[in-house]
Design an enzyme around this catalytic site. Sequence first.
Site, PDB file in Angstrom:
ATOM      1  N   GLU A  20      -0.676  -9.251   0.055  1.00 38.09           N
ATOM      2  CA  GLU A  20      -1.943  -9.431   0.219  1.00 38.09           C
ATOM      3  C   GLU A  20      -2.766  -9.382  -0.848  1.00 38.09           C
ATOM      4  OE1 GLU A  20      -1.653  -5.869   2.530  1.00 38.09           O
ATOM      5  OE2 GLU A  20      -2.503  -7.195   4.533  1.00 38.09           O
TER       6      GLU A  20
ATOM      7  N   GLY B  53       0.779  -4.851   0.914  1.00 41.54           N
ATOM      8  CA  GLY B  53      -0.532  -4.824   0.129  1.00 41.54           C
ATOM      9  C   GLY B  53      -0.338  -5.740  -1.058  1.00 41.54           C
TER      10      GLY B  53
ATOM     11  N   GLU C 288       4.568  -4.507   7.501  1.00 45.85           N
ATOM     12  CA  GLU C 288       3.761  -3.878   8.175  1.00 45.85           C
ATOM     13  C   GLU C 288       4.292  -3.147   9.769  1.00 45.85           C
ATOM     14  OE1 GLU C 288       2.613  -5.872   6.497  1.00 45.85           O
ATOM     15  OE2 GLU C 288       0.922  -5.121   5.143  1.00 45.85           O
TER      16      GLU C 288
ATOM     17  N   ALA D 263       0.943  -1.152   0.160  1.00 42.76           N
ATOM     18  CA  ALA D 263      -0.076  -0.110   0.048  1.00 42.76           C
ATOM     19  C   ALA D 263       0.859   1.160   0.168  1.00 42.76           C
ATOM     20  CB  ALA D 263      -0.799  -0.016   1.170  1.00 42.76           C
TER      21      ALA D 263
HETATM   22  N1  CAA Z   1       4.493   2.897  -1.027  1.00 46.29           N
HETATM   23  C1  CAA Z   1       4.996   4.293  -1.701  1.00 46.29           C
HETATM   24  N2  CAA Z   1       6.107   4.365  -2.569  1.00 46.29           N
HETATM   25  C2  CAA Z   1       6.839   3.317  -2.665  1.00 46.29           C
HETATM   26  C3  CAA Z   1       6.452   2.005  -2.037  1.00 46.29           C
HETATM   27  C4  CAA Z   1       5.314   1.850  -1.156  1.00 46.29           C
HETATM   28  N3  CAA Z   1       4.921   0.973  -0.591  1.00 46.29           N
HETATM   29  N4  CAA Z   1       7.500   0.850  -2.191  1.00 46.29           N
HETATM   30  C5  CAA Z   1       8.169   1.870  -3.060  1.00 46.29           C
HETATM   31  N5  CAA Z   1       8.073   3.106  -3.388  1.00 46.29           N
HETATM   32  C6  CAA Z   1       8.483   4.085  -4.277  1.00 46.29           C
HETATM   33  C7  CAA Z   1       9.616   4.477  -3.318  1.00 46.29           C
HETATM   34  O1  CAA Z   1       9.377   5.566  -2.533  1.00 46.29           O
HETATM   35  C8  CAA Z   1      10.603   5.098  -4.246  1.00 46.29           C
HETATM   36  O2  CAA Z   1      10.103   6.310  -4.747  1.00 46.29           O
HETATM   37  P1  CAA Z   1      11.099   7.468  -5.237  1.00 46.29           P
HETATM   38  O3  CAA Z   1      11.839   7.044  -6.273  1.00 46.29           O
HETATM   39  O4  CAA Z   1      10.128   8.760  -5.595  1.00 46.29           O
HETATM   40  O5  CAA Z   1      11.886   7.842  -4.145  1.00 46.29           O
HETATM   41  C9  CAA Z   1      10.356   4.043  -5.451  1.00 46.29           C
HETATM   42  O6  CAA Z   1       9.068   3.411  -5.372  1.00 46.29           O
HETATM   43  C10 CAA Z   1      11.407   3.194  -5.896  1.00 46.29           C
HETATM   44  O7  CAA Z   1      11.656   2.600  -4.574  1.00 46.29           O
HETATM   45  P2  CAA Z   1      13.030   2.510  -3.800  1.00 46.29           P
HETATM   46  O8  CAA Z   1      13.941   3.600  -4.086  1.00 46.29           O
HETATM   47  O9  CAA Z   1      12.878   2.169  -2.384  1.00 46.29           O
HETATM   48  O10 CAA Z   1      13.461   0.996  -4.597  1.00 46.29           O
HETATM   49  P3  CAA Z   1      14.552  -0.049  -4.003  1.00 46.29           P
HETATM   50  O11 CAA Z   1      14.831  -0.983  -5.153  1.00 46.29           O
HETATM   51  O12 CAA Z   1      15.823   0.666  -3.245  1.00 46.29           O
HETATM   52  O13 CAA Z   1      13.531  -0.840  -2.697  1.00 46.29           O
HETATM   53  C11 CAA Z   1      11.897  -2.009  -1.884  1.00 46.29           C
HETATM   54  C12 CAA Z   1      12.652  -1.541  -3.119  1.00 46.29           C
HETATM   55  C13 CAA Z   1      12.556  -2.934  -0.996  1.00 46.29           C
HETATM   56  C14 CAA Z   1      10.555  -2.621  -2.307  1.00 46.29           C
HETATM   57  C15 CAA Z   1      11.709  -0.598  -1.035  1.00 46.29           C
HETATM   58  O14 CAA Z   1      10.752   0.351  -2.111  1.00 46.29           O
HETATM   59  C16 CAA Z   1      10.401  -0.749   0.006  1.00 46.29           C
HETATM   60  O15 CAA Z   1      10.789  -1.189   0.923  1.00 46.29           O
HETATM   61  N6  CAA Z   1       9.109  -0.367  -0.105  1.00 46.29           N
HETATM   62  C17 CAA Z   1       8.356  -0.538   0.904  1.00 46.29           C
HETATM   63  C18 CAA Z   1       7.628  -1.778   0.945  1.00 46.29           C
HETATM   64  C19 CAA Z   1       6.548  -2.015   2.137  1.00 46.29           C
HETATM   65  O16 CAA Z   1       6.886  -1.637   3.239  1.00 46.29           O
HETATM   66  N7  CAA Z   1       5.438  -2.276   1.804  1.00 46.29           N
HETATM   67  C20 CAA Z   1       4.334  -2.428   2.760  1.00 46.29           C
HETATM   68  C21 CAA Z   1       3.681  -1.152   2.920  1.00 46.29           C
HETATM   69  S1  CAA Z   1       2.417  -1.147   4.193  1.00 46.29           S
HETATM   70  C22 CAA Z   1       0.867  -1.932   3.418  1.00 46.29           C
HETATM   71  O17 CAA Z   1       1.103  -2.602   2.384  1.00 46.29           O
HETATM   72  C23 CAA Z   1      -0.194  -2.015   4.570  1.00 46.29           C
HETATM   73  C24 CAA Z   1      -1.135  -2.832   4.216  1.00 46.29           C
HETATM   74  O18 CAA Z   1      -1.242  -4.171   4.321  1.00 46.29           O
HETATM   75  C25 CAA Z   1      -2.593  -2.155   3.678  1.00 46.29           C
END
Ligand code: CAA
Length: 258
Positions: A111, A108, A131, A63
């Site tokens: 999920e 998500g 999360e 998400a």
């Molecule tokens: N939300 C918003 N933006 C996201 C995102 C997310 N979940 N995951 C990645 N992005 C964005 C980053 O912010 C980045 O944007 P910018 O270029 O504008 O900075 C772009 O995507 C590329 O990401 P990274 O530079 O971080 O890429 P990476 O290769 O270094 O890392 C990754 C990849 C490990 C997937 C890392 O992006 C990451 O950890 N993302 C978050 C994953 C996460 O925590 N997901 C769970 C979200 S909570 C949820 O889902 C709640 C629920 O159950 C409803």
Amino acid sequence: MSNVLYEVKGNIGILTISREKALNALNSEVLADIDAALDAVDLDVVRCLIITGAGQKSFVAGADIGEMSTLTKAEGEAFGKKGNDVFRKIETFPIPVIAAVNGFALGGGCEISMSCDIRICSDNAVFGQPETGLGITPGFGGTQRLARLVSPGMAKQLIYTARNIKADEAYRIGLVNAVYPQEELMPAAEKMAAAIAKNAPIAVRNCKKAINDGLQVGMDEAVVIEEKLFGDCFETHDQVEGMSAFLEKRKEKNFINK
Ligand code: CAA
């Protein structure tokens, strides 16, 4: 539907979540686009749906953390409902849905894959529920579906530790059915979808409903659900056609979903 691409190949629909700049993360707009794309699937033609992510790196990275970062309690609950409603639509979609997980399937992303009937993935896939590290619970069904799909103990370990797992471990714990080199993932998904699409749609749909509904109740009730859906197939064109083809030793079958 700017965040979703949809194409139809024969009897197979392919829905690609496409917000590559954010690794296909799910904000409200993407969720609404997926919802609209599901509504637009022509169920008279399409017999199996594949969901995948755009690009080579990510299926869905979760998400949208930016959008969630300022939500109030009430807004958080509403956002959870928004995701749950769309994922429940996938789970109860009349036809089978295959998740072709082509990279990150976090939060998500994991999920949405779990709301699909079947998960296969590329060898660079990464699954996880990060999360708790963000100060929230999985909110789009993760606490419920992961525990049902793997084991409660394994689901609790993954969720409490927020540890990501690679494709081989996802396969070992039964979260995915198969792992492929990236370039073989979509051909494999399409091949599986075609194998499903060649069978009687009425029967396949009733199987999905029987399995899903039966899993929610005790066995006494579950077998009654099965009996009703089994009976429902009889006197249909497709039942007559399938059985006639067998009795006539005929390979070609003309199933019409009636
Ligand atoms: N939300 C918003 N933006 C996201 C995102 C997310 N979940 N995951 C990645 N992005 C964005 C980053 O912010 C980045 O944007 P910018 O270029 O504008 O900075 C772009 O995507 C590329 O990401 P990274 O530079 O971080 O890429 P990476 O290769 O270094 O890392 C990754 C990849 C490990 C997937 C890392 O992006 C990451 O950890 N993302 C978050 C994953 C996460 O925590 N997901 C769970 C979200 S909570 C949820 O889902 C709640 C629920 O159950 C409803």
